[in-house]
Write an enzyme that holds these catalytic residues in place. Structure first.
Site, PDB file in Angstrom:
ATOM      1  N   ASP A   1       8.326  10.144 -10.503  1.00 46.15           N
ATOM      2  CA  ASP A   1       9.707   9.874 -10.283  1.00 46.15           C
ATOM      3  C   ASP A   1      10.638  10.197 -11.420  1.00 46.15           C
ATOM      4  OD1 ASP A   1       8.756   7.739 -11.783  1.00 46.15           O
ATOM      5  OD2 ASP A   1       8.906   6.503 -10.024  1.00 46.15           O
TER       6      ASP A   1
ATOM      7  N   ASP B   1       7.754  -5.531  -6.261  1.00 46.54           N
ATOM      8  CA  ASP B   1       7.889  -5.510  -4.722  1.00 46.54           C
ATOM      9  C   ASP B   1       6.957  -4.518  -3.916  1.00 46.54           C
ATOM     10  OD1 ASP B   1       8.895  -3.137  -5.552  1.00 46.54           O
ATOM     11  OD2 ASP B   1      10.976  -3.437  -4.765  1.00 46.54           O
TER      12      ASP B   1
ATOM     13  N   HIS C   1       6.526  -1.315  -4.671  1.00 39.82           N
ATOM     14  CA  HIS C   1       6.790  -0.053  -4.800  1.00 39.82           C
ATOM     15  C   HIS C   1       5.796   0.926  -5.581  1.00 39.82           C
ATOM     16  CE1 HIS C   1       9.838  -0.497  -8.554  1.00 39.82           C
ATOM     17  NE2 HIS C   1       8.639   0.107  -8.932  1.00 39.82           N
TER      18      HIS C   1
ATOM     19  N   GLU D   1      10.789   2.119  -2.298  1.00 39.19           N
ATOM     20  CA  GLU D   1      10.962   1.087  -2.251  1.00 39.19           C
ATOM     21  C   GLU D   1      10.461   0.242  -0.910  1.00 39.19           C
ATOM     22  OE1 GLU D   1      11.481  -0.741  -4.778  1.00 39.19           O
ATOM     23  OE2 GLU D   1      13.459  -0.413  -5.886  1.00 39.19           O
TER      24      GLU D   1
HETATM   25  C1  GLP Z   1       8.591   1.712 -12.267  1.00 37.25           C
HETATM   26  C2  GLP Z   1       8.135   3.027 -12.001  1.00 37.25           C
HETATM   27  C3  GLP Z   1       6.850   2.747 -11.202  1.00 37.25           C
HETATM   28  C4  GLP Z   1       5.823   1.783 -11.746  1.00 37.25           C
HETATM   29  C5  GLP Z   1       6.457   0.161 -11.973  1.00 37.25           C
HETATM   30  C6  GLP Z   1       5.783  -0.800 -12.494  1.00 37.25           C
HETATM   31  O1  GLP Z   1       9.317   1.006 -11.569  1.00 37.25           O
HETATM   32  N1  GLP Z   1       8.720   3.768 -11.261  1.00 37.25           N
HETATM   33  O2  GLP Z   1       5.976   3.980 -11.002  1.00 37.25           O
HETATM   34  O3  GLP Z   1       4.534   1.287 -11.197  1.00 37.25           O
HETATM   35  O4  GLP Z   1       7.789   0.621 -12.806  1.00 37.25           O
HETATM   36  O5  GLP Z   1       5.810  -0.904 -13.962  1.00 37.25           O
HETATM   37  P1  GLP Z   1       4.974  -1.607 -14.784  1.00 37.25           P
HETATM   38  O6  GLP Z   1       3.496  -1.196 -15.048  1.00 37.25           O
HETATM   39  O7  GLP Z   1       5.606  -1.755 -16.147  1.00 37.25           O
HETATM   40  O8  GLP Z   1       4.955  -2.962 -14.099  1.00 37.25           O
END
Ligand code: GLP
Length: 259
Positions: free
Chosen positions: A67, A136, A138, A143
């Site tokens: 993304d 959440d 995702h 989302e």
């Molecule tokens: C962002 C990314 C996701 C990732 C999420 C969780 O939103 N777009 O791909 O999984 O963060 O991040 P973390 O691993 O820091 O909790």
């Protein structure tokens, strides 16, 4: 789905990196889907270590972002292209042109999304896709209520996700509202999915992704649809799994030829 429970975040990194390298080795020109967030960082450290020890080379690999934010200047350190350069690509022998992301600067976002899917398909699809999990549920930036068959497209972030990601920006207002993300259907097209998580704060999300009902309200539950998903988590993130002991037994008793 295989669930591998290890001691801590570093072990998550080591085990997930081995899974990824095993899949990449099977292809002459491998494709690796890379994710941002904190969870993949130990994986990238392990891959960089393996590269430095001559265990793996990325000269024939193509990497694809999951993304990307919309509206950040290309030199912004939090653009996901730059995040992946800093965390992984800039430390290994990946040719500069082999790191791909959706063209977030293109005036026609729909075109940029379709073009990204086209390039991925042209290179044979993603062999192994690394993913983290948002609070959440995702995956990528899909989302809650994202279609389980969605393709790469523009999405609006929830207030929760913008709040979670504010730690990477000088102020919460700087977190972009819009993003381009591979869809859940795009992610499910990968040959192998490797989901990583560590820490108690991920325990509820992991339980819903692995054992909860399949639901667009919890996008990570879509991994249940994948034929080759590996979930690598530490003890803390495994804390709410009903069948944790069973997953440990399965892993401990894996036939030698499958190790
Ligand atoms: C962002 C990314 C996701 C990732 C999420 C969780 O939103 N777009 O791909 O999984 O963060 O991040 P973390 O691993 O820091 O909790």
């Amino acid at each position: 789905m295989e669930v591998i429970i290890v001691a801590d975040a570093d072990a998550v990194g080591d085990v997930a990196a081995r899974q990824i390298m095993a899949t990449l080795r099977r292809r002459d020109t491998p494709t690796f889907g890379v994710a941002t967030g904190s969870s993949p960082l130990p994986v990238y450290r392990a891959l960089i270590g393996a590269y430095q020890h001559g265990v793996v080379s990325f000269t024939r690999t193509h990497m694809f972002l999951l993304d990307e934010y919309l509206g950040l200047p290309p030199d912004h350190p939090e653009s996901y292209l730059n995040v992946i350069r800093t965390a992984l690509a800039g430390h290994v022998d990946l040719p500069a042109g082999n790191l791909h992301g959706p063209d977030a600067a293109h005036p026609d976002v729909e075109h940029a999304c379709a073009e990204y899917e086209r390039v991925i398909a042209e290179l044979g699809g993603i062999d192994v896709q690394l993913i983290g999990i948002g609070s959440d549920g995702h995956i990528g930036f899909n989302e809650p209520t994202s279609s389980l068959s969605s393709r790469t497209r523009i999405k609006t972030l929830t207030a929760q996700t913008r709040h979670d990601n504010a730690r990477f920006f000088a102020s919460p207002d700087e977190v972009p509202v819009h993003v381009i993300t591979q869809g859940i259907g795009s992610i499910l097209d990968a040959g192998h999915l490797v989901l990583v998580a560590s820490g108690e704060s991920k325990a509820a999300s992991i339980a819903r992704a692995v054992e909860g009902p399949l639901a667009a309200m919890f996008p990570a539950s879509a991994i249940q649809l994948h034929r080759h998903a590996t979930v690598v988590i530490d003890e803390a993130a495994a804390g709410q799994l009903t069948l944790a002991d069973y997953y440990r037994d399965v892993y401990a008793n894996k036939p030698a030829w499958q190790q």
